[in-house]
Scaffold this motif. Structure first.
Motif, PDB file in Angstrom:
ATOM      1  N   PRO A   1      -2.947  12.375 -12.023  1.00 14.55           N
ATOM      2  CA  PRO A   1      -1.861  12.886 -13.397  1.00 14.55           C
ATOM      3  C   PRO A   1      -0.522  12.221 -13.221  1.00 14.55           C
ATOM      4  N   GLY A   2      -0.019  11.256 -14.238  1.00 19.32           N
ATOM      5  CA  GLY A   2       1.317  10.824 -14.244  1.00 19.32           C
ATOM      6  C   GLY A   2       2.201  11.788 -14.114  1.00 19.32           C
ATOM      7  N   GLN A   3       2.104  13.078 -14.443  1.00 22.46           N
ATOM      8  CA  GLN A   3       3.370  14.005 -14.592  1.00 22.46           C
ATOM      9  C   GLN A   3       3.315  14.575 -13.126  1.00 22.46           C
ATOM     10  N   GLU A   4       2.738  14.203 -12.077  1.00 22.73           N
ATOM     11  CA  GLU A   4       2.726  14.396 -10.714  1.00 22.73           C
ATOM     12  C   GLU A   4       3.323  13.306  -9.814  1.00 22.73           C
ATOM     13  N   ALA A   5       3.529  12.237 -10.594  1.00 25.40           N
ATOM     14  CA  ALA A   5       3.881  10.964  -9.801  1.00 25.40           C
ATOM     15  C   ALA A   5       5.317  11.019  -9.271  1.00 25.40           C
ATOM     16  N   GLY A   6       6.202  11.665  -9.765  1.00 22.15           N
ATOM     17  CA  GLY A   6       7.538  11.438  -9.574  1.00 22.15           C
ATOM     18  C   GLY A   6       8.114  11.296  -8.020  1.00 22.15           C
ATOM     19  N   ALA A   7       7.320  12.468  -7.127  1.00 24.24           N
ATOM     20  CA  ALA A   7       7.918  12.315  -5.913  1.00 24.24           C
ATOM     21  C   ALA A   7       7.454  11.128  -5.082  1.00 24.24           C
ATOM     22  N   ALA A   8       6.324  10.573  -5.537  1.00 26.49           N
ATOM     23  CA  ALA A   8       5.701   9.252  -4.807  1.00 26.49           C
ATOM     24  C   ALA A   8       6.384   7.960  -5.289  1.00 26.49           C
ATOM     25  N   LEU A   9       6.918   7.996  -6.345  1.00 22.39           N
ATOM     26  CA  LEU A   9       7.882   7.021  -7.172  1.00 22.39           C
ATOM     27  C   LEU A   9       9.203   7.115  -6.126  1.00 22.39           C
TER      28      LEU A   9
ATOM     29  N   ARG B   1       0.851  -1.201  -0.105  1.00 25.01           N
ATOM     30  CA  ARG B   1      -0.120  -0.017   0.090  1.00 25.01           C
ATOM     31  C   ARG B   1       0.767   1.289   0.031  1.00 25.01           C
ATOM     32  N   HIS B   2       0.773   2.189  -0.896  1.00 26.01           N
ATOM     33  CA  HIS B   2       1.394   3.529  -1.125  1.00 26.01           C
ATOM     34  C   HIS B   2       0.597   4.248  -1.700  1.00 26.01           C
ATOM     35  N   PRO B   3       0.614   5.632  -1.534  1.00 26.89           N
ATOM     36  CA  PRO B   3       0.271   6.820  -2.278  1.00 26.89           C
ATOM     37  C   PRO B   3       0.557   6.780  -3.786  1.00 26.89           C
ATOM     38  N   LEU B   4       1.499   5.816  -4.223  1.00 24.25           N
ATOM     39  CA  LEU B   4       2.067   5.908  -5.768  1.00 24.25           C
ATOM     40  C   LEU B   4       0.766   5.046  -6.445  1.00 24.25           C
ATOM     41  N   ALA B   5       0.182   4.134  -5.662  1.00 25.02           N
ATOM     42  CA  ALA B   5      -0.895   3.377  -6.480  1.00 25.02           C
ATOM     43  C   ALA B   5      -1.787   4.583  -7.029  1.00 25.02           C
ATOM     44  N   ALA B   6      -2.020   5.519  -6.735  1.00 22.17           N
ATOM     45  CA  ALA B   6      -3.269   6.402  -7.084  1.00 22.17           C
ATOM     46  C   ALA B   6      -2.777   6.852  -8.452  1.00 22.17           C
ATOM     47  N   PHE B   7      -1.515   6.690  -8.909  1.00 22.97           N
ATOM     48  CA  PHE B   7      -1.353   7.199 -10.430  1.00 22.97           C
ATOM     49  C   PHE B   7      -1.552   6.104 -11.307  1.00 22.97           C
ATOM     50  N   TYR B   8      -1.800   4.986 -10.892  1.00 23.32           N
ATOM     51  CA  TYR B   8      -1.707   3.698 -11.715  1.00 23.32           C
ATOM     52  C   TYR B   8      -3.325   3.442 -12.053  1.00 23.32           C
ATOM     53  N   PRO B   9      -3.621   3.482 -13.390  1.00 19.40           N
ATOM     54  CA  PRO B   9      -4.934   3.300 -14.015  1.00 19.40           C
ATOM     55  C   PRO B   9      -5.119   1.602 -13.838  1.00 19.40           C
TER      56      PRO B   9
END
Ligand SMILES: C[S@@+](CC[C@H](N)C(=O)[O-])C[C@H]1O[C@@H](n2cnc3c(N)ncnc32)[C@H](O)[C@@H]1O
Length: 361
Positions: free
Chosen positions: A95-103, A76-84
């Motif tokens: 939006p994928g462009q905002e996923a960098g910090a989570a990765l 479980r991680h906030p990164l999951a919210a960016f994955y369709p």
């Protein structure tokens, strides 16, 4: 070796990795991976992590599949919210462009688990749609082969392509195969050349695969890895993969474990002498380390020493391009006949979403 040379080699390897992530043009249908690739390219720690795969493995495919795998298997991680794939079809991912910090945060928190996946798993994406290429190749040689053929897929992964005769096909406005199959493959047809009749096929004497690491279609963990390799946006491919795995699990084709370079010369001696054989490989040669490519090709050619060999492949771009005015970037569907004649049968999108035929000049 001096410390200085080791340091220089390491820096050169990092630069190659950085380049792979800086120019991730292979992620044609994944805006998320294109955006996250830029994040990886700018972070030495992520590049170092991505470089822990086995030689020859595409670091971009492997790295993102490892992250996806952990998320799909319950991390479980906030990164999951960016994955369709994780938010579910029909719901909007962030939006994928905002996923960098989570990765970056995800990789820091799960470095050990990611290293375990990256260093042990292989890029084994089994794209059942590539069965269209195999079927096209087989129908192209149907009139030439006088007896049932032994079919060998090199780099078979889970063997989904080897069950090509159990699927339904729509290519352009024509249909072939089994219209009632749960696996229905749809390919656009472009170009001016004729399409062979994909229902006219050579009889099969035997079917087998060879793979460094055969995927057991009945093993949930192995199936999970194949799912992780599907890019997050590709819901249709995920559904197709699930249907093909279900179907193939009812009767999995035999797949021999080993490096084709070692296995095929032995197989050449084991096949009934003089009987025709067909080798097929797609998205496999591209994963063979450069210094092993000649040996890989020679191992396939060795199958032609004990019987007539037709060699069908989908790997890289046609060179030269046989189309009079190419507008689509694709791979060559190639055929090498027993007499050594080589032909490009069609130009195809890497996942066989479209194929383009042409008339010979
Ligand atoms: C990207 S997958 C493609 C699978 C399948 N051909 C397809 O088109 O869906 C590449 C496969 O080739 C296998 N492979 C790579 N190098 C190999 C080698 N030298 N000998 C046998 N298998 C190999 C990998 O293990 C992997 O399963």
């Amino acid at each position: 070796m001096s410390d200085k040379i080791i340091g220089t080699d390491r820096e050169a390897a990092r630069q190659r990795l950085r380049q792979a992530f800086t120019d991730p043009r292979e992620f044609t249908s994944s805006p998320l991976y294109r955006a996250l690739s830029r994040t990886v390219a700018g972070e030495d720690r992520l590049l170092e992590l991505a470089g822990r795969g086995r030689p020859g493995q595409y670091p971009t495919f492997l790295f993102f599949a490892a992250v996806h795998h952990l998320l799909l298997t319950g991390t479980r991680h906030p990164l999951a919210a960016f994955y369709p794939s994780l938010v579910g079809e029909g719901r909007q991912a962030a939006p994928g462009q905002e996923a960098g910090a989570a990765l970056i945060a995800f990789c820091a928190e799960h470095e050990q688990a990611l290293t375990e996946v990256i260093s042990t798993r292989l890029v084994q994406t089994n794209q059942v749609q590539r069965a269209v290429g195999l079927r096209f190749g087989l129908s192209s040689i149907a009139a030439e082969v006088a007896a049932p053929v032994h079919l060998i897929e090199v780099g078979a992964s889970a063997g989904l392509n080897l069950r090509f005769d159990r699927y339904g096909y729509t290519v352009g406005d024509r249909t072939f195969g089994d219209p009632a199959s749960p696996v229905q493959l749809v390919t656009e047809h472009h170009g001016t050349g004729p399409l062979p009749d994909l229902d006219v096929l050579p009889d099969l004497a035997s079917v087998r695969g060879v793979d460094l690491n055969p995927i057991d279609v009945r093993d949930p963990d192995a199936r999970g890895w194949l799912e992780a390799l599907v890019w997050p946006e590709n819901h249709d491919q995920r559904a197709l993969l699930a249907a093909a795995l279900e179907l193939t699990a009812t009767d999995p084709p035999p797949i021999q474990a080993g490096d084709a370079i070692d296995v095929l010369p032995r197989l050449a001696g084991a096949l009934p002498a003089g009987e025709p054989r067909v080798v097929f490989h797609s998205a496999t040669r591209m994963h063979v380390p450069a210094h092993r490519l000649d040996a890989f090709d020679a191992a396939i050619a060795s199958l032609g020493e004990t019987g007539p060999l037709w060699w069908i492949s989908v790997e890289d771009a046609p060179d030269p391009d046989p189309r009079p005015a190419p507008t689509r970037h694709g791979a060559a569907l190639r055929l090498r006949a027993p007499d050594g004649e080589r032909r490009t049968l069609a130009v195809v999108e890497g996942h066989l979403r479209w194929l383009e035929t042409f008339t010979d000049a």
